[in-house]
Design a protein around this motif. Structure first.
Motif, PDB file in Angstrom:
ATOM      1  N   GLU A  11       0.831  -1.204   0.000  1.00  4.51           N
ATOM      2  CA  GLU A  11       0.000   0.000   0.000  1.00  4.51           C
ATOM      3  C   GLU A  11       0.865   1.254   0.000  1.00  4.51           C
ATOM      4  N   THR A  12       1.955   1.223   0.768  1.00  4.98           N
ATOM      5  CA  THR A  12       2.879   2.367   0.788  1.00  4.98           C
ATOM      6  C   THR A  12       3.450   2.607  -0.595  1.00  4.98           C
ATOM      7  N   ARG A  13       3.939   1.551  -1.236  1.00  8.02           N
ATOM      8  CA  ARG A  13       4.520   1.674  -2.577  1.00  8.02           C
ATOM      9  C   ARG A  13       3.505   2.257  -3.558  1.00  8.02           C
ATOM     10  N   PRO A  81       1.974  18.178  -4.299  1.00  6.46           N
ATOM     11  CA  PRO A  81       0.687  18.858  -4.167  1.00  6.46           C
ATOM     12  C   PRO A  81       0.325  19.055  -2.695  1.00  6.46           C
ATOM     13  N   ALA A  82      -0.359  20.131  -2.406  1.00  2.00           N
ATOM     14  CA  ALA A  82      -0.837  20.365  -1.041  1.00  2.00           C
ATOM     15  C   ALA A  82      -1.696  19.178  -0.619  1.00  2.00           C
ATOM     16  N   ALA A  83      -1.561  18.780   0.615  1.00  4.85           N
ATOM     17  CA  ALA A  83      -2.351  17.691   1.213  1.00  4.85           C
ATOM     18  C   ALA A  83      -1.960  16.306   0.708  1.00  4.85           C
ATOM     19  N   ALA A  84      -0.903  16.191  -0.106  1.00  4.08           N
ATOM     20  CA  ALA A  84      -0.446  14.863  -0.537  1.00  4.08           C
ATOM     21  C   ALA A  84       0.225  14.171   0.643  1.00  4.08           C
ATOM     22  N   ASP A  85      -0.110  12.917   0.867  1.00  2.00           N
ATOM     23  CA  ASP A  85       0.537  12.148   1.938  1.00  2.00           C
ATOM     24  C   ASP A  85       1.833  11.578   1.378  1.00  2.00           C
ATOM     25  N   ASN A  86       2.909  12.347   1.519  1.00  2.00           N
ATOM     26  CA  ASN A  86       4.197  11.905   0.999  1.00  2.00           C
ATOM     27  C   ASN A  86       5.088  11.319   2.092  1.00  2.00           C
ATOM     28  N   SER A  87       4.500  10.918   3.214  1.00  2.00           N
ATOM     29  CA  SER A  87       5.295  10.340   4.299  1.00  2.00           C
ATOM     30  C   SER A  87       5.994   9.075   3.802  1.00  2.00           C
ATOM     31  N   TRP A  92      11.688   5.656   0.505  1.00  2.00           N
ATOM     32  CA  TRP A  92      11.221   4.773  -0.561  1.00  2.00           C
ATOM     33  C   TRP A  92      11.962   5.041  -1.871  1.00  2.00           C
ATOM     34  N   LEU A  93      11.978   6.299  -2.324  1.00  2.00           N
ATOM     35  CA  LEU A  93      12.608   6.591  -3.611  1.00  2.00           C
ATOM     36  C   LEU A  93      14.122   6.433  -3.543  1.00  2.00           C
ATOM     37  N   ALA A  94      14.721   6.742  -2.396  1.00  2.00           N
ATOM     38  CA  ALA A  94      16.165   6.521  -2.251  1.00  2.00           C
ATOM     39  C   ALA A  94      16.487   5.035  -2.411  1.00  2.00           C
TER      40      ALA A  94
END
Length: 148
Positions: A11-13, A81-87, A92-94
């Motif tokens: 789900e995170t991915r 984007p504002a309000a994007a859950d990028n936690s 992950w990308l690293a």
């Protein structure tokens, strides 16, 4: 606002691929390097500098390379984007880039409320920039296919 997510790795991915697909992705021209200055008064960085960081012994200014540096980097950035859950995005990308390129990355973050909040500058060895950018675009395309 920092988000806290409780989800499976899958789900995170999927979530982070969707975040990546919606982020403003910019590749900065040229090569970049850290230039060191003695600790003490803040140095005057060039107008093109991206970051000024210090520890107990020196200042480091990330700015366009001058051609004589031992380490040079390619740089790209993300504005979310504002309000994007990028936690979890950086970790992950690293990991994705380490798996693909065989090297780590450096990430510097800033905040711009007019462009959604947190933004990232990503540094990769200059010789790997094109491959890193291609991989980011490939992963972003998969996020656009995820829907939702």
């Amino acid at each position: 606002m920092v988000s806290i997510s409780h989800e499976t790795p899958q789900e995170t991915r999927a979530r982070l691929r969707r975040v990546l697909a919606k982020a403003l992705f910019t590749v900065l021209p040229g090569q970049w390097a850290y230039h060191e200055h003695p600790a003490g008064p803040m140095p005057q960085p060039s107008a093109d500098a991206l970051a000024l960081v210090r520890d107990e012994e020196s200042w480091s200014v990330l700015e366009p390379a001058q051609g004589d540096e031992a380490e040079v980097f390619g740089v790209f950035s993300f504005h979310f984007p504002a309000a994007a859950d990028n936690s979890g995005f950086v970790g992950w990308l690293a990991g994705e880039l380490k798996d693909r390129l065989g090297t780590g990355v450096a990430v510097l973050c800033g905040y711009n409320s007019a462009q959604g909040g947190i933004y990232d500058y990503w540094l990769v060895p200059a010789q790997l920039l094109d491959e890193a950018v291609a991989h980011v675009r490939s992963v972003a395309a998969k996020g656009g296919e995820d829907g939702r």
